[in-house]
Design a protein around this motif. Structure first.
Motif, short mmCIF file in Angstrom:
data_model
loop_
_atom_site.label_atom_id
_atom_site.label_comp_id
_atom_site.label_asym_id
_atom_site.label_seq_id
_atom_site.Cartn_x
_atom_site.Cartn_y
_atom_site.Cartn_z
N TRP A 214 -23.06 -37.55 -16.66
CA TRP A 214 -23.52 -36.87 -17.74
C TRP A 214 -23.40 -35.86 -18.57
CZ3 TRP A 214 -28.28 -37.25 -13.51
CH2 TRP A 214 -28.54 -38.81 -13.70
N SER A 215 -24.18 -35.15 -19.43
CA SER A 215 -23.97 -34.25 -19.77
C SER A 215 -25.40 -32.79 -19.04
CB SER A 215 -24.72 -33.84 -21.69
OG SER A 215 -25.85 -34.26 -21.28
N ILE B 120 -28.96 -33.35 -19.06
CA ILE B 120 -29.56 -34.09 -18.30
C ILE B 120 -29.43 -34.01 -17.12
CG2 ILE B 120 -29.17 -36.86 -18.27
CD1 ILE B 120 -30.12 -36.63 -21.13
N LEU C 10 -34.88 -42.83 -19.59
CA LEU C 10 -32.90 -41.99 -20.46
C LEU C 10 -31.58 -43.35 -19.93
CD1 LEU C 10 -34.56 -40.22 -18.23
CD2 LEU C 10 -33.19 -38.76 -19.98
N PRO D 188 -28.16 -42.04 -20.94
CA PRO D 188 -27.86 -40.92 -22.23
C PRO D 188 -26.08 -40.80 -22.37
CG PRO D 188 -27.86 -40.38 -20.32
CD PRO D 188 -28.64 -41.41 -19.58
N ASP E 170 -31.36 -40.12 -29.55
CA ASP E 170 -30.26 -40.20 -28.94
C ASP E 170 -29.23 -39.38 -27.91
OD1 ASP E 170 -29.72 -38.96 -30.62
OD2 ASP E 170 -27.56 -39.50 -31.49
N GLY E 171 -30.47 -38.29 -27.44
CA GLY E 171 -30.19 -37.11 -26.80
C GLY E 171 -30.02 -35.85 -28.18
N GLU E 172 -29.75 -35.82 -29.42
CA GLU E 172 -29.86 -35.01 -30.33
C GLU E 172 -30.58 -35.68 -31.29
OE1 GLU E 172 -25.49 -35.05 -31.06
OE2 GLU E 172 -25.22 -34.28 -29.37
N GLY F 38 -26.87 -43.18 -26.91
CA GLY F 38 -27.32 -42.63 -25.86
C GLY F 38 -28.80 -43.20 -26.16
N ILE G 61 -33.19 -42.08 -25.35
CA ILE G 61 -34.31 -41.37 -24.22
C ILE G 61 -35.16 -41.69 -24.79
CG2 ILE G 61 -35.29 -39.24 -23.11
CD1 ILE G 61 -31.25 -38.07 -23.57
#
Ligand code: F6P
Ligand code: MN
Length: 331
Positions: free
Chosen positions: A217-218, A221, A263, A265, A298-300, A316, A318
């Motif tokens: 994960w980033s 997350i 999620l 991601p 998608d996360g962004e 991704g 979410i």
């Protein structure tokens, strides 16, 4: 009074302000009919000799289960002759499936994941079928449909839904004006409306994520999940719960009914791979969740605004509770 049938619901939608073209109604009825047959095959289990793997892999490099292939064939067979489609695409097929020349062609494109969550089949947990409907570009009429014709952002979907083969068999559908749930009445073989227009409850403190992938994960997350695990003792000051079915249909269905956030991601390592597929998993679920008052990114960015670059693109995902999802965008 008996709950209204899917057929009646669709006909009423068609009458009301021409919200639903006749060909699209036929398409949805055909997919729903195929899902009844898939439900029957799933429920036979070992008695129908449908469990286990085939020993082959699909284009994604995943082991194909017998039911993946059976359900794929059922959807192709049901939809190829009705005259409502220009082409189909599936998780189980490397390239698109043009409607054979012996049949008339229509203006719609159908994408599906025939059996989602198929690792659950052999242990008798919920699996499902996910589908998404797009319109073929106007310039596609009279020529062969290409993969490029499919590569449209999710906001261009005209219908999407899933069937879930669980304790009950359900069909959850949107044609862009709310989300409706139908339960299969097995005795009479009919889909009956049991919920809708559905609005997902907001504020439910439940998250769904595969914790075993934490090291991929980033930092964003990791922080999000960590804060929820800290619960009442952390910065949020309230406890959260976690659920993971490993079947997207089942996890998203729970979220539509009960609220919360899902999620999967993308991998934060440099190759940035992701698990779920944009066109026949992420986009249809995003359409349903947004129609039920939730959000999907998608996360962004908003998932349904992503322009696909290939049919089997992974992304991704979410989705769920609007406040939870947008809090991840703010961080
Ligand atoms: O189709 C992919 C899928 O089976 C989804 O239904 C599910 O959400 C996910 O994969 C499960 O992934 P994992 O095996 O990492 O739990
Ligand atoms: Mn799937």
């Amino acid at each position: 009074m008996q709950a209204i049938s899917l057929s009646r619901f669709l006909i009423e939608q068609q009458r009301q302000a021409q919200a639903l073209p006749g060909e699209l109604r036929l398409l949805i009825e055909t997919v729903a009919r195929a899902c009844k047959t898939i439900s029957h095959a799933v429920s036979k289990g070992a008695l129908g000799e449908v469990l286990g793997s085939l020993g082959s892999e699909n284009v994604q490099g995943e082991v194909q289960k017998k039911l993946d292939v059976i359900a794929n064939e059922l959807l192709l067979d049901a939809n190829e002759w009705g005259g409502h489609l220009a082409a189909m695409a599936s998780e189980e097929m490397e390239t698109l499936y043009p409607i054979p020349n012996r049949y008339p062609k229509g203006e719609y494109l159908l994408l599906f994941d025939p059996i989602d969550g198929s690792s659950n089949i052999d242990v008798d947990l919920s699996v499902g079928t996910i589908f998404s409907v797009l319109k073929a570009p106007e310039n596609a009429s009279g020529r062969e449909v290409t993969e490029q014709d499919f590569l449209q952002a999710g906001m261009h979907q005209v219908a999407a839904g899933y069937a879930i083969y669980g304790p009950q068999t359900l069909l959850v559908l949107t044609i862009g004006s709310g989300v409706y749930e139908f339960t299969l009445d097995r005795e009479i073989g009919s889909w009956r409306m049991t919920d809708g227009p559905m609005q997902m409850p907001q504020g439910n403190r439940e998250f769904a994520i595969n914790m075993a992938r934490r090291r991929q994960w980033s930092p964003q997350i990791i922080r999000y999940v960590e804060e929820r695990i800290q619960g009442a003792e952390g910065p949020l000051g309230k406890d959260y719960n976690m659920r993971w079915t490993a079947s997207m249909v089942a996890d998203v269905h729970r979220i539509l009914k009960r609220g919360g956030i899902f999620l999967y991601p993308k991998d934060a390592r440099p190759d940035g791979t992701a698990r779920l597929r944009l066109m026949y998993e992420a986009n249809p679920m995003a359409f349903l969740v947004e129609q039920a008052g939730g959000a999907a990114i998608d996360g962004e960015q908003r998932l349904m605004e992503v322009l696909p670059s290939k049919l089997h693109q992974r992304i991704g995902v979410i989705l769920g509770d609007k406040e939870e999802v947008t809090s991840l965008l703010r961080d």
